[in-house]
Motif scaffolding. Sequence first.
Motif, PDB file in Angstrom:
ATOM      1  N   THR A  22      48.182 112.441 -14.168  1.00  0.00           N
ATOM      2  CA  THR A  22      47.202 113.344 -14.022  1.00  0.00           C
ATOM      3  C   THR A  22      46.486 113.489 -15.226  1.00  0.00           C
ATOM      4  O   THR A  22      45.095 113.795 -14.789  1.00  0.00           O
ATOM      5  N   ALA A  23      47.170 113.714 -16.226  1.00  0.00           N
ATOM      6  CA  ALA A  23      46.388 114.078 -17.490  1.00  0.00           C
ATOM      7  C   ALA A  23      45.494 112.774 -17.629  1.00  0.00           C
ATOM      8  O   ALA A  23      44.104 113.085 -17.892  1.00  0.00           O
ATOM      9  N   LYS A  24      45.789 111.646 -17.602  1.00  0.00           N
ATOM     10  CA  LYS A  24      44.727 110.643 -17.744  1.00  0.00           C
ATOM     11  C   LYS A  24      43.660 110.704 -16.777  1.00  0.00           C
ATOM     12  O   LYS A  24      42.522 110.191 -16.998  1.00  0.00           O
ATOM     13  N   THR A  25      43.929 111.016 -15.550  1.00  0.00           N
ATOM     14  CA  THR A  25      42.833 111.009 -14.454  1.00  0.00           C
ATOM     15  C   THR A  25      42.058 111.975 -14.703  1.00  0.00           C
ATOM     16  O   THR A  25      40.787 111.865 -14.534  1.00  0.00           O
ATOM     17  N   LEU A  26      42.506 113.253 -15.245  1.00  0.00           N
ATOM     18  CA  LEU A  26      41.529 114.427 -15.558  1.00  0.00           C
ATOM     19  C   LEU A  26      40.474 114.102 -16.604  1.00  0.00           C
ATOM     20  O   LEU A  26      39.310 114.305 -16.668  1.00  0.00           O
ATOM     21  N   ASN A  27      41.018 113.364 -17.755  1.00  0.00           N
ATOM     22  CA  ASN A  27      40.262 113.197 -18.629  1.00  0.00           C
ATOM     23  C   ASN A  27      39.339 112.205 -18.341  1.00  0.00           C
ATOM     24  O   ASN A  27      38.211 112.194 -18.881  1.00  0.00           O
ATOM     25  N   TRP A  28      39.650 111.109 -17.549  1.00  0.00           N
ATOM     26  CA  TRP A  28      38.646 110.129 -17.067  1.00  0.00           C
ATOM     27  C   TRP A  28      37.488 110.805 -16.198  1.00  0.00           C
ATOM     28  O   TRP A  28      36.494 110.350 -16.643  1.00  0.00           O
ATOM     29  N   CYS A  29      37.978 111.823 -15.194  1.00  0.00           N
ATOM     30  CA  CYS A  29      36.928 112.619 -14.733  1.00  0.00           C
ATOM     31  C   CYS A  29      36.047 113.201 -15.781  1.00  0.00           C
ATOM     32  O   CYS A  29      34.722 113.382 -15.510  1.00  0.00           O
ATOM     33  N   ALA A  30      36.453 113.817 -16.638  1.00  0.00           N
ATOM     34  CA  ALA A  30      35.864 114.704 -17.635  1.00  0.00           C
ATOM     35  C   ALA A  30      34.833 113.865 -18.181  1.00  0.00           C
ATOM     36  O   ALA A  30      33.472 114.098 -18.526  1.00  0.00           O
ATOM     37  N   THR A  31      35.120 112.566 -18.443  1.00  0.00           N
ATOM     38  CA  THR A  31      34.415 111.476 -19.133  1.00  0.00           C
ATOM     39  C   THR A  31      33.000 111.248 -18.250  1.00  0.00           C
ATOM     40  O   THR A  31      31.942 110.933 -18.548  1.00  0.00           O
ATOM     41  N   GLN A  32      33.294 111.324 -16.750  1.00  0.00           N
ATOM     42  CA  GLN A  32      32.458 110.928 -15.847  1.00  0.00           C
ATOM     43  C   GLN A  32      31.385 112.049 -15.380  1.00  0.00           C
ATOM     44  O   GLN A  32      30.410 111.897 -14.686  1.00  0.00           O
ATOM     45  N   CYS A  33      31.694 113.550 -16.174  1.00  0.00           N
ATOM     46  CA  CYS A  33      31.018 114.752 -15.516  1.00  0.00           C
ATOM     47  C   CYS A  33      29.880 114.857 -16.437  1.00  0.00           C
ATOM     48  O   CYS A  33      29.917 114.654 -17.543  1.00  0.00           O
ATOM     49  N   GLU A  34      28.695 115.164 -15.981  1.00  0.00           N
ATOM     50  CA  GLU A  34      27.614 115.408 -16.601  1.00  0.00           C
ATOM     51  C   GLU A  34      27.421 117.050 -16.761  1.00  0.00           C
ATOM     52  O   GLU A  34      26.737 117.286 -18.075  1.00  0.00           O
ATOM     53  N   ASP A  35      28.024 117.881 -16.147  1.00  0.00           N
ATOM     54  CA  ASP A  35      28.181 119.144 -16.514  1.00  0.00           C
ATOM     55  C   ASP A  35      28.987 119.728 -17.476  1.00  0.00           C
ATOM     56  O   ASP A  35      30.264 119.188 -17.328  1.00  0.00           O
ATOM     57  N   PRO A  36      28.657 120.372 -18.662  1.00  0.00           N
ATOM     58  CA  PRO A  36      29.321 120.381 -19.706  1.00  0.00           C
ATOM     59  C   PRO A  36      30.579 121.544 -19.391  1.00  0.00           C
ATOM     60  O   PRO A  36      31.967 121.438 -19.872  1.00  0.00           O
ATOM     61  N   GLN A  37      30.189 122.473 -18.509  1.00  0.00           N
ATOM     62  CA  GLN A  37      31.592 123.538 -18.069  1.00  0.00           C
ATOM     63  C   GLN A  37      32.359 122.775 -17.221  1.00  0.00           C
ATOM     64  O   GLN A  37      33.583 123.115 -17.526  1.00  0.00           O
ATOM     65  N   VAL A  38      31.985 121.827 -16.543  1.00  0.00           N
ATOM     66  CA  VAL A  38      33.051 121.192 -15.662  1.00  0.00           C
ATOM     67  C   VAL A  38      33.927 120.422 -16.330  1.00  0.00           C
ATOM     68  O   VAL A  38      35.199 120.223 -16.279  1.00  0.00           O
ATOM     69  N   GLN A  39      33.324 119.566 -17.512  1.00  0.00           N
ATOM     70  CA  GLN A  39      33.956 118.780 -18.328  1.00  0.00           C
ATOM     71  C   GLN A  39      35.075 119.397 -19.270  1.00  0.00           C
ATOM     72  O   GLN A  39      36.161 118.896 -19.098  1.00  0.00           O
ATOM     73  N   GLN A  40      34.661 120.567 -19.760  1.00  0.00           N
ATOM     74  CA  GLN A  40      35.395 121.312 -20.560  1.00  0.00           C
ATOM     75  C   GLN A  40      36.634 121.885 -19.503  1.00  0.00           C
ATOM     76  O   GLN A  40      37.894 121.830 -20.259  1.00  0.00           O
ATOM     77  N   MET A  41      36.368 122.302 -18.364  1.00  0.00           N
ATOM     78  CA  MET A  41      37.305 122.835 -17.523  1.00  0.00           C
ATOM     79  C   MET A  41      38.537 121.676 -17.448  1.00  0.00           C
ATOM     80  O   MET A  41      39.729 121.768 -17.373  1.00  0.00           O
ATOM     81  N   LEU A  42      37.879 120.306 -16.900  1.00  0.00           N
ATOM     82  CA  LEU A  42      38.537 119.289 -16.473  1.00  0.00           C
ATOM     83  C   LEU A  42      39.536 118.873 -18.038  1.00  0.00           C
ATOM     84  O   LEU A  42      40.822 118.610 -17.716  1.00  0.00           O
ATOM     85  N   GLU A  43      39.040 118.967 -19.089  1.00  0.00           N
ATOM     86  CA  GLU A  43      39.833 118.589 -20.407  1.00  0.00           C
ATOM     87  C   GLU A  43      40.953 119.744 -20.597  1.00  0.00           C
ATOM     88  O   GLU A  43      41.980 119.180 -21.045  1.00  0.00           O
ATOM     89  N   ALA A  44      40.555 121.155 -20.348  1.00  0.00           N
ATOM     90  CA  ALA A  44      41.572 121.959 -20.455  1.00  0.00           C
ATOM     91  C   ALA A  44      42.805 121.925 -19.500  1.00  0.00           C
ATOM     92  O   ALA A  44      43.967 121.852 -19.877  1.00  0.00           O
ATOM     93  N   ILE A  45      42.491 121.411 -18.204  1.00  0.00           N
ATOM     94  CA  ILE A  45      43.536 121.075 -17.417  1.00  0.00           C
ATOM     95  C   ILE A  45      44.292 119.783 -17.647  1.00  0.00           C
ATOM     96  O   ILE A  45      45.410 119.804 -17.746  1.00  0.00           O
ATOM     97  N   ALA A  46      43.461 118.877 -18.190  1.00  0.00           N
ATOM     98  CA  ALA A  46      44.495 117.551 -18.643  1.00  0.00           C
ATOM     99  C   ALA A  46      45.072 117.918 -19.770  1.00  0.00           C
ATOM    100  O   ALA A  46      46.375 117.617 -19.858  1.00  0.00           O
ATOM    101  N   GLU A  47      44.702 118.724 -20.697  1.00  0.00           N
ATOM    102  CA  GLU A  47      45.553 119.146 -22.103  1.00  0.00           C
ATOM    103  C   GLU A  47      46.855 119.967 -21.538  1.00  0.00           C
ATOM    104  O   GLU A  47      48.030 119.660 -21.913  1.00  0.00           O
TER     105      GLU A  47
END
Length: 67
Positions: A22-47
Amino acid sequence: MHQLTMKELALIEDEIRAEAITAKTLNWCATQCEDPQVQQMLEAIAESHQLNVANLSQYFNRTKMMQ
């Protein structure tokens, strides 16, 4: 302290793997995201999932040593 059965230990191992995936998937999704807010949220959930992996692994290792 209650000793865990082999089945319970196997379930903990499965949960560790699921949390790691799940963490790896969320980190990958964050790298694909163009919206910085969504990217930060995904990274926080992955963490938080990575912290779950660390906590479960620590517990699992302690429990295995006691068995």
